[in-house]
Motif scaffolding. Structure first.
Motif, PDB file in Angstrom:
ATOM      1  N   PRO A  17     -76.531  38.080 -53.528  1.00 24.01           N
ATOM      2  CA  PRO A  17     -76.764  36.636 -53.608  1.00 24.01           C
ATOM      3  C   PRO A  17     -78.195  36.288 -54.006  1.00 24.01           C
ATOM      4  N   GLY A  18     -78.367  35.025 -54.366  1.00 23.22           N
ATOM      5  CA  GLY A  18     -79.697  34.504 -54.646  1.00 23.22           C
ATOM      6  C   GLY A  18     -80.211  33.752 -53.433  1.00 23.22           C
ATOM      7  N   VAL A  19     -81.502  33.944 -53.124  1.00 23.86           N
ATOM      8  CA  VAL A  19     -82.066  33.251 -51.951  1.00 23.86           C
ATOM      9  C   VAL A  19     -83.409  32.602 -52.264  1.00 23.86           C
ATOM     10  N   ASN A  20     -83.598  32.193 -53.498  1.00 21.65           N
ATOM     11  CA  ASN A  20     -84.858  31.524 -53.818  1.00 21.65           C
ATOM     12  C   ASN A  20     -84.887  30.125 -53.186  1.00 21.65           C
ATOM     13  N   ILE A  21     -86.024  29.763 -52.646  1.00 22.20           N
ATOM     14  CA  ILE A  21     -86.166  28.513 -51.891  1.00 22.20           C
ATOM     15  C   ILE A  21     -86.119  27.306 -52.829  1.00 22.20           C
ATOM     16  N   THR A  22     -85.419  26.251 -52.394  1.00 26.49           N
ATOM     17  CA  THR A  22     -85.375  24.992 -53.146  1.00 26.49           C
ATOM     18  C   THR A  22     -86.728  24.307 -52.994  1.00 26.49           C
ATOM     19  N   ARG A  23     -87.621  24.655 -53.903  1.00 33.71           N
ATOM     20  CA  ARG A  23     -88.983  24.080 -53.865  1.00 33.71           C
ATOM     21  C   ARG A  23     -88.995  22.722 -54.549  1.00 33.71           C
ATOM     22  N   THR A  24     -88.227  22.643 -55.652  1.00 37.33           N
ATOM     23  CA  THR A  24     -88.082  21.359 -56.333  1.00 37.33           C
ATOM     24  C   THR A  24     -86.597  21.068 -56.522  1.00 37.33           C
ATOM     25  N   PRO A  25     -86.182  19.809 -56.317  1.00 34.97           N
ATOM     26  CA  PRO A  25     -84.772  19.464 -56.539  1.00 34.97           C
ATOM     27  C   PRO A  25     -84.349  19.696 -57.994  1.00 34.97           C
ATOM     28  N   LEU A  26     -85.328  19.869 -58.878  1.00 40.99           N
ATOM     29  CA  LEU A  26     -85.014  19.970 -60.305  1.00 40.99           C
ATOM     30  C   LEU A  26     -84.574  21.369 -60.720  1.00 40.99           C
ATOM     31  N   ASN A  27     -84.800  22.365 -59.924  1.00 38.32           N
ATOM     32  CA  ASN A  27     -84.477  23.741 -60.321  1.00 38.32           C
ATOM     33  C   ASN A  27     -83.004  23.847 -60.708  1.00 38.32           C
ATOM     34  N   GLY A  28     -82.747  24.313 -61.928  1.00 42.48           N
ATOM     35  CA  GLY A  28     -81.365  24.371 -62.442  1.00 42.48           C
ATOM     36  C   GLY A  28     -80.474  25.275 -61.613  1.00 42.48           C
ATOM     37  N   ASP A  85     -76.685  21.427 -63.164  1.00 41.94           N
ATOM     38  CA  ASP A  85     -76.759  22.627 -62.325  1.00 41.94           C
ATOM     39  C   ASP A  85     -76.431  23.834 -63.198  1.00 41.94           C
ATOM     40  N   THR A  86     -77.445  24.426 -63.770  1.00 40.45           N
ATOM     41  CA  THR A  86     -77.206  25.563 -64.652  1.00 40.45           C
ATOM     42  C   THR A  86     -78.449  26.430 -64.787  1.00 40.45           C
ATOM     43  N   GLU A  87     -78.200  27.678 -65.090  1.00 40.69           N
ATOM     44  CA  GLU A  87     -79.271  28.639 -65.400  1.00 40.69           C
ATOM     45  C   GLU A  87     -79.865  28.294 -66.754  1.00 40.69           C
ATOM     46  N   GLY A  88     -81.142  28.524 -66.879  1.00 39.34           N
ATOM     47  CA  GLY A  88     -81.769  28.398 -68.186  1.00 39.34           C
ATOM     48  C   GLY A  88     -82.406  27.052 -68.458  1.00 39.34           C
ATOM     49  N   SER A  89     -82.136  26.060 -67.628  1.00 38.45           N
ATOM     50  CA  SER A  89     -82.844  24.773 -67.789  1.00 38.45           C
ATOM     51  C   SER A  89     -82.922  24.080 -66.439  1.00 38.45           C
ATOM     52  N   ASP A  90     -83.894  23.199 -66.304  1.00 34.46           N
ATOM     53  CA  ASP A  90     -84.031  22.412 -65.074  1.00 34.46           C
ATOM     54  C   ASP A  90     -83.505  20.999 -65.302  1.00 34.46           C
ATOM     55  N   ARG A  91     -83.228  20.304 -64.216  1.00 36.54           N
ATOM     56  CA  ARG A  91     -82.818  18.900 -64.313  1.00 36.54           C
ATOM     57  C   ARG A  91     -84.035  18.055 -64.709  1.00 36.54           C
ATOM     58  N   VAL A  94     -67.811  10.594 -53.675  1.00 36.87           N
ATOM     59  CA  VAL A  94     -67.940  12.039 -53.495  1.00 36.87           C
ATOM     60  C   VAL A  94     -68.898  12.550 -54.563  1.00 36.87           C
ATOM     61  N   ASN A  95     -70.041  13.061 -54.126  1.00 42.42           N
ATOM     62  CA  ASN A  95     -70.992  13.632 -55.070  1.00 42.42           C
ATOM     63  C   ASN A  95     -70.742  15.125 -55.154  1.00 42.42           C
ATOM     64  N   ILE A  96     -70.376  15.617 -56.322  1.00 41.59           N
ATOM     65  CA  ILE A  96     -70.214  17.062 -56.503  1.00 41.59           C
ATOM     66  C   ILE A  96     -71.468  17.568 -57.200  1.00 41.59           C
ATOM     67  N   SER A  97     -72.216  18.425 -56.478  1.00 40.17           N
ATOM     68  CA  SER A  97     -73.426  19.002 -57.074  1.00 40.17           C
ATOM     69  C   SER A  97     -73.802  20.238 -56.270  1.00 40.17           C
ATOM     70  N   GLY A  98     -74.748  21.005 -56.812  1.00 40.76           N
ATOM     71  CA  GLY A  98     -75.226  22.156 -56.052  1.00 40.76           C
ATOM     72  C   GLY A  98     -76.649  21.949 -55.609  1.00 40.76           C
ATOM     73  N   SER A  99     -77.200  20.787 -55.939  1.00 38.04           N
ATOM     74  CA  SER A  99     -78.608  20.520 -55.623  1.00 38.04           C
ATOM     75  C   SER A  99     -78.767  19.056 -55.238  1.00 38.04           C
ATOM     76  N   PRO A 100     -79.962  18.681 -54.768  1.00 38.11           N
ATOM     77  CA  PRO A 100     -80.157  17.320 -54.230  1.00 38.11           C
ATOM     78  C   PRO A 100     -79.933  16.225 -55.276  1.00 38.11           C
ATOM     79  N   PHE A 149     -80.835  21.181 -47.774  1.00 40.59           N
ATOM     80  CA  PHE A 149     -82.112  20.730 -48.337  1.00 40.59           C
ATOM     81  C   PHE A 149     -82.218  19.214 -48.144  1.00 40.59           C
ATOM     82  N   THR A 150     -83.427  18.729 -48.258  1.00 41.45           N
ATOM     83  CA  THR A 150     -83.693  17.300 -48.134  1.00 41.45           C
ATOM     84  C   THR A 150     -83.302  16.589 -49.422  1.00 41.45           C
ATOM     85  N   VAL A 151     -82.777  15.354 -49.299  1.00 43.04           N
ATOM     86  CA  VAL A 151     -82.602  14.511 -50.481  1.00 43.04           C
ATOM     87  C   VAL A 151     -83.585  13.344 -50.355  1.00 43.04           C
TER      88      VAL A 151
END
Ligand code: GLC
Length: 739
Positions: free
Chosen positions: A142-153, A484-490, A516-522, A564-566
């Motif tokens: 698995p991946g365990v990088n911390i959600t430092r910015t809500p923008l991380n893809g 929500d994707t690899e290779g680019s940020d929001r 219903v918000n479907i997302s993997g990030s804030p 994570f915080t929104v």
């Protein structure tokens, strides 16, 4: 009967005698021998060329074995949410096999939102069984990088903003995967917290922040989870590429933590011959690619750890000490997986796996707001209007390397029609997000083309809402670029495609409205006070739709908590300058520099320190029942609180323990976060039931990292244990002494 027993006895004797009679079975082939003995036996049998062949890829996802000795190849597979479809030998595209449609499990932020360690084990055990069944030795996750910015893809592939939560959830996942004789490859090591310029940005972090925030989840995976593999990340740390970063791989991972597994490069992450040899990289994959697109075919002999390595050894520039260490680690991986004495066979797309996917997805769904509108009566005859592209868009396809091919994917549309058989269910698209449905030749098979204009789509949705008894808006993000994707940020933290305006317009006319918000990030929700209920759903995988309606109907009482915080606005967060994100280009460097100036104040640690209101707090999540906390107690380092289900239905509560250090506790002038998560327990309670939840606090829970002396420091003093239903909903507290 007697004859049978005689036959069995004879067969057993014969078998035994065969084993006895074969004294020259080499030690490395004898599964009864200790792994280290087997390594010591086979290493001297290998030629230099055979050793070098083992330390780099031979194809997109495999490295060479030693055919003449019966040492198998090592086969890797993505990804954290399920087993990637077979690809061509040297290509990213799927090869079109017809037996590799897997179970898509929920995304990892969905798992994190369950705050359920047992589910994390079930998840790992299930996805590991699918990897084993498909003949894979290493699961790239698995991946365990911390959600430092809500923008991380890639926030959807990770486990939130808090190192303790991520650490507690990754350990059982790793153990679950490895219980199948498959290595978990925990990624992306380390301080890899964005996708923008991910292969050319140096994360510059002070040691205290590194050790307190960005390393703990990896440390837990190695020390407590016993991870057999770690993936180096694309970025640089402190100016050195992470796939061969001496401080991270040699000093910390293999030195301080005693990691005995293999370090695998991210695909294309190795960049330098000598560093690749000397700085702790064990297996080089995907070189000459940017990790996503093509490369000159058959470049494998040009890899840093291929011919260049052979040449350096042959001309005496380097010895074979590093090579033998790499090969020993790879052999250890092989003896733990494909040549393990335990016979594992795995299983694939079983009913149990589909059930596990559905359960995990549902347990991670977060009820953010509810005026009593939810749960909905399954027997309702109401006119239910569904609005949004995510009502029926299949979301398992896409998103980068976690892209999956499945036999089926239950959409919310299908599940709602099934869950409310008496209702009149209609749908309005409302907006167009991403009408495509293809990634690496994996197709959703959906035709989401649309001829209406954006205005017409919105007009039709609002008109239909006027006629409905209740509107369920199902939107959010998806897996396309800048979502929500690899290779680019929001590009921002709101819902894209004009959804906020559409939600407000519908809320004006709809008698009742659930979003219903479907997302993997804030995702921020400025319209929250205009609707009756809000649900944070995730990429729930194959059974996503069923998991959602299980919660909407109350079949499952929601118990998810935000990992994570929104914030209300991106600007409220700790990242205020370009040098913090996305980084700055300094004179004479061929990469960007990013400075983690916010230090340990990431996520709720920042919002607490800056006393900033937030839309949804870290750890927030409602239930269809109520929980009461009482009688906090402390006895030495044991702290406890009573929790009672004071409502009408059974449900689970995640009791969170935060700890506040005493004022001025530190001998030096460090500033500590107001509180930090140091414990949680998910307790399931029947109506009226009370449970005492107890936590044993350890000195490490109290400690901060003193970078000067390179040591964890837990100072004597009076600490406060805060018991919360979220980080912003502290119910009880009690002081306790340490020393
Ligand atoms: C990708 C990803 C990594 C993945 C690997 C193989 O670029 O960064 O997570 O496992 O390459 O697909």
């Amino acid at each position: 009967m007697k004859n049978n027993i005689l036959i069995i006895a004879a067969a057993a004797a014969l078998t035994f005698s065969c084993a006895e009679k074969n004294p020259d079975l080499p030690v490395y082939l004898d599964p009864s021998k200790d792994i280290e003995e087997r390594i010591a036996d086979v290493l001297p049998r290998l030629t230099l060329e055979e050793k070098v062949a083992m330390v780099h890829a031979q194809s997109k996802f495999s490295s060479a074995g030693v055919p003449r000795l019966g040492i198998p190849e090592v086969w890797c597979t993505d990804g954290p949410h399920g087993i990637r479809p077979e690809v061509f030998w040297d290509d990213w595209d799927q090869a079109g096999w017809t037996n590799d449609s897997c179970t898509a499990f929920p995304c990892l932020s969905n798992l994190a939102a369950s705050w359920d360690r047992e589910l994390a084990f079930l998840y790992g055990e299930s996805v590991g069984a699918e990897a084993r069944y498909r003949g894979k030795d290493v699961l790239l996750g698995p991946g365990v990088n911390i959600t430092r910015t809500p923008l991380n893809g890639r926030n959807f592939e990770y486990m939130g903003e808090d190192p303790f939560l991520a650490g507690q959830m990754v350990v059982p996942y790793v153990r679950g995967v490895q219980s199948n004789g498959v290595a978990a490859c925990v990624k992306h090591f380390a301080v890899n917290n964005q996708e923008l310029r991910r292969t050319a940005t140096s994360s510059n972090v002070d040691d205290r922040t590194l050790y307190e925030i960005y390393l703990p989840a990896f440390e837990a995976a190695v020390k407590d989870g016993g991870a057999w593999a770690i993936m180096g990340s694309y970025n640089l740390y402190d100016g050195q590429y992470n796939c061969h970063n001496e401080k991270l791989l040699v000093d910390i991972l293999k030195g301080e933590w005693g990691f005995d597994g293999v370090v695998i490069s991210d695909w294309g992450g190795a960049r330098d011959d000598d560093e690749a040899i000397r700085n702790g990289l064990d297996m080089e994959f995907g070189t000459w690619t940017n990790g996503l697109t093509g490369a000159p075919s058959d470049s494998y002999n040009n890899y840093h750890l291929a011919n260049p390595y052979l040449e350096r050894i042959r001309d005496g520039r380097v010895g074979t000490e590093e090579l033998d260490d790499k090969v020993s680690r790879i052999l250890r991986l092989i003896f733990r997986t494909s040549m393990s004495p335990e016979q594992h066979f795995g299983s694939f797309t079983s009913p149990e796996h589909y059930e596990a996917a559905r359960r995990i997805a549902a347990e991670g769904i977060v009820l953010l707001q509810n005026d009593g509108t939810l749960p909905l009566d399954p027997a309702t005859k109401a006119n239910i209007l569904l609005v949004g592209e995510n009502v029926l868009k299949k979301l398992v396809v896409g998103g980068g390397s976690s892209n999956l091919k499945t036999k089926y994917e239950v959409t919310p549309m299908e599940a709602v029609i099934e869950a409310f058989p008496e209702a009149n269910v209609t749908w309005e698209r409302g907006y167009v997000g991403d009408p495509t449905g293809s990634y690496n030749l994996v197709e959703t098979g959906q035709d989401l083309s649309e001829s209406r204009s954006a205005e017409k789509l919105a007009e039709d949705a609002v008109a239909a809402a006027r006629e409905a008894d209740i509107v369920i808006f199902i939107g959010g993000l998806n897996k396309s670029a800048h979502q929500d994707t690899e290779g680019s940020d929001r590009l921002d933290i709101g819902m894209p495609y004009g959804q906020p305006e559409l939600i407000e317009a519908i809320a004006e006319v709809a008698p009742r409205m659930v979003v219903v918000n479907i997302s993997g990030s804030p995702v921020s929700m400025p319209w929250a006070d205009k609707v009756n209920a809000i649900v944070q759903a995730w990429y729930g995988g194959t059974e996503a739709g069923h998991a959602l309606t299980d919660v909407l109907t109350g079949k499952v009482n929601p118990s998810g908590k935000m990992p994570f915080t929104v914030p209300f606005a991106l600007e409220d967060g700790p990242i205020r300058t370009e040098r913090q994100y996305p980084g700055i280009k300094e004179e004479g460097k061929d990469y960007w520099d990013e400075y983690y100036d916010e230090g340990v104040f990431v996520g709720y640690r920042w919002y607490d320190a800056s006393d900033t209101p937030v839309q949804w707090a870290f750890g927030h999540g409602l239930s269809y029942t109520e929980f009461e906390y009482s009688k906090p107690k402390a006895s030495g380092m044991k702290v406890s609180v009573k929790v009672r289900n004071a409502g009408p239905v059974a449900g689970a509560e995640v009791v969170q323990l935060y700890i506040t250090a005493p004022e001025g506790a530190a001998v030096s002038e460090i500033v500590r976060p107001a509180k930090e998560l140091k414990g949680f327990e998910k307790v399931y309670l029947e109506p009226g039931e009370t449970r005492t939840v107890t936590f044993k606090v350890t000195p490490r829970d109290l400690a901060w990292f003193d970078a000067e002396d390179h040591v964890w420091v837990a100072e004597p003093g009076t600490y406060t244990a805060l018991f919360g239903s979220s980080s912003r909903d502290i119910r009880e507290e009690v002081d306790f002494r340490y020393r």
